[in-house]
Write an enzyme that holds these catalytic residues in place. Structure first.
Site, mmCIF file in Angstrom:
data_model
loop_
_atom_site.group_PDB
_atom_site.id
_atom_site.type_symbol
_atom_site.label_atom_id
_atom_site.label_comp_id
_atom_site.label_asym_id
_atom_site.label_seq_id
_atom_site.Cartn_x
_atom_site.Cartn_y
_atom_site.Cartn_z
ATOM 1 N N HIS A 1 -9.917 2.369 0.230
ATOM 2 C CA HIS A 1 -9.481 0.824 1.895
ATOM 3 C C HIS A 1 -10.667 1.207 3.222
ATOM 4 O O HIS A 1 -10.676 0.559 4.504
ATOM 5 C CB HIS A 1 -8.418 1.020 2.261
ATOM 6 C CG HIS A 1 -7.691 -0.363 2.562
ATOM 7 N ND1 HIS A 1 -7.857 -1.729 3.452
ATOM 8 C CD2 HIS A 1 -6.758 -1.753 1.876
ATOM 9 C CE1 HIS A 1 -7.772 -2.491 3.701
ATOM 10 N NE2 HIS A 1 -6.831 -2.457 2.194
ATOM 11 N N HIS B 1 0.571 -1.469 -0.117
ATOM 12 C CA HIS B 1 -0.191 0.117 -0.240
ATOM 13 C C HIS B 1 0.773 1.574 -0.118
ATOM 14 O O HIS B 1 0.567 2.098 0.286
ATOM 15 C CB HIS B 1 -1.127 -0.583 1.229
ATOM 16 C CG HIS B 1 -1.725 -0.895 1.042
ATOM 17 N ND1 HIS B 1 -2.357 -1.536 -0.270
ATOM 18 C CD2 HIS B 1 -2.919 -1.360 1.935
ATOM 19 C CE1 HIS B 1 -3.943 -2.573 0.169
ATOM 20 N NE2 HIS B 1 -3.972 -2.188 1.741
ATOM 21 N N GLU C 1 -12.389 -2.807 -2.558
ATOM 22 C CA GLU C 1 -11.367 -1.985 -2.991
ATOM 23 C C GLU C 1 -10.770 -1.687 -4.508
ATOM 24 O O GLU C 1 -10.666 -3.121 -4.845
ATOM 25 C CB GLU C 1 -9.185 -2.408 -2.776
ATOM 26 C CG GLU C 1 -9.348 -2.547 -0.883
ATOM 27 C CD GLU C 1 -8.405 -3.079 -0.514
ATOM 28 O OE1 GLU C 1 -6.949 -3.134 -1.187
ATOM 29 O OE2 GLU C 1 -8.323 -4.337 -0.144
#
Length: 348
Positions: free
Chosen positions: A179, A105, A313
């Protein structure tokens, strides 16, 4: 419709502001300038009761200390990059490994931990906030000075639309997503095991032991990953499938979407009657059933535990830069990254 701006807290001397986006029906999206985090979404159940349907906290400190990316924009690249390494035009790059040997991420202190600039948007038919950020050349190992925008818009149809744009002065990688952990029961009354999911997807990506795609696209047919026909999440989560076991007894997999902007992702909770329809122009959706959501902390009074929320996502395929059969998430000079996902909240 109205937007209310308030001080939410502070981090590293920077003030974090909250923005409440409320339409004429009372539907509300609350977000903050730290990580563009969606802290709450209040939407009615089948009886008209407004309740929050996402996981989040009420303080900056809790987000910085405990949050597993609750509600945030993650980037520069969502998901995992194998060994934190890639090549662009023959030049090797090394990124920080913040999950075992993976780069996850965008790395440590990435977009989810940054305080973004914000501009309120007020139009006749929609309201919102445009968040903006400059990610400097070399930040977390990525090349290029990248200007990023994430715009949240709410209308009177109880829809939240997120639009992402980015430009760069040097070829780089970009693959953004939001997210948010959804729980349609309202105020986390129960876990998401009985939520029903429907996906217009015939294939998912197989993962290795480190949750990196092997490169294999696997048919969902007759497997726990088959959500073509709506079914309860627990049917998949509680199965004995090796892929389900591998990621902590749940789902943490990319599903390749067959269609775009045509109700391709639908989540429902029959008890509350709430229904979430997600439409996107992205290639895939990573479904994560919070298999690793554990810790000695509470989420607005509820003890953290597995299966309290589901992340949906929408994004390009993970680790695409290292996968010869995937479209790489490369952004070049003179190009604009531009993608949109819409979340419509309704009831059955």
């Amino acid at each position: 419709m109205k937007v209310v701006k308030e001080r939410f807290g502070e981090t590293n001397g920077e003030t974090v502001y909250s923005y409440e986006l409320q339409n004429d029906q009372g539907f509300k999206v609350n977000c903050i300038s730290l990580g563009c985090i969606i802290t709450s979404i209040s939407t009615p159940d089948k009886n008209g009761n407004l309740e929050n349907v996402v996981l989040g906290f009420d303080s900056v400190e809790e987000y910085l200390e405990h949050s597993p990316y609750f509600g945030s924009i993650v980037g520069r690249v969502a998901g995992r990059i194998n060994n934190g390494k890639f090549e662009l035009d023959g030049e090797p790059y090394s990124l920080p490994q913040n999950e075992k040997t993976n780069h996850l991420h965008g790395g440590p202190n990435a977009f989810d931990k940054r305080v973004w600039d914000a501009e309120i948007i007020e139009k006749e038919n929609e309201i919102g906030v445009k968040f903006s950020l400059l990610s400097n050349d070399g930040e977390n190992g990525y090349p290029g000075n990248v200007t990023v925008n994430a715009t949240y818009l709410v209308n009177n149809q109880n829809e939240l639309t997120i639009t992402y744009t980015a430009t760069t002065d040097k070829k780089t990688l970009i693959n953004l997503t939001n997210h948010t952990y959804f729980n349609l029961s309202g105020n986390v009354k129960k876990d998401i095991l009985s939520h029903k999911l429907k996906l217009k997807s015939d294939e998912y990506l197989e993962l290795n032991e480190l949750f990196i795609p092997t490169g294999e696209k696997v048919s969902v047919d007759k497997k726990p990953f088959d959500f073509v026909n709506k079914k309860e999440l627990k049917e998949a989560i509680l199965s004995n499938d090796d892929q389900i076991k591998k990621v902590g007894q749940g789902i943490d997999h990319p599903f390749i979407l067959n269609e775009n902007h045509n109700e391709e992702i639908v989540l429902e909770d029959e008890t509350s009657g709430r229904k979430l329809i997600i439409e996107t122009d992205e290639e895939s959706v990573v479904v994560y059933t919070s298999n690793m959501l554990e810790g000695d902390f509470q989420i607005r009074g509820v003890q953290a535990k597995k299966y309290l929320g589901i992340c949906l996502e929408t994004q390009g395929l993970p680790d695409s830069i290292n996968q010869p059969n995937f479209e790489p998430c490369i952004l070049d000079v003179g190009e604009e990254y531009n993608t949109t996902t819409k979340y419509k909240f309704t009831t059955n």
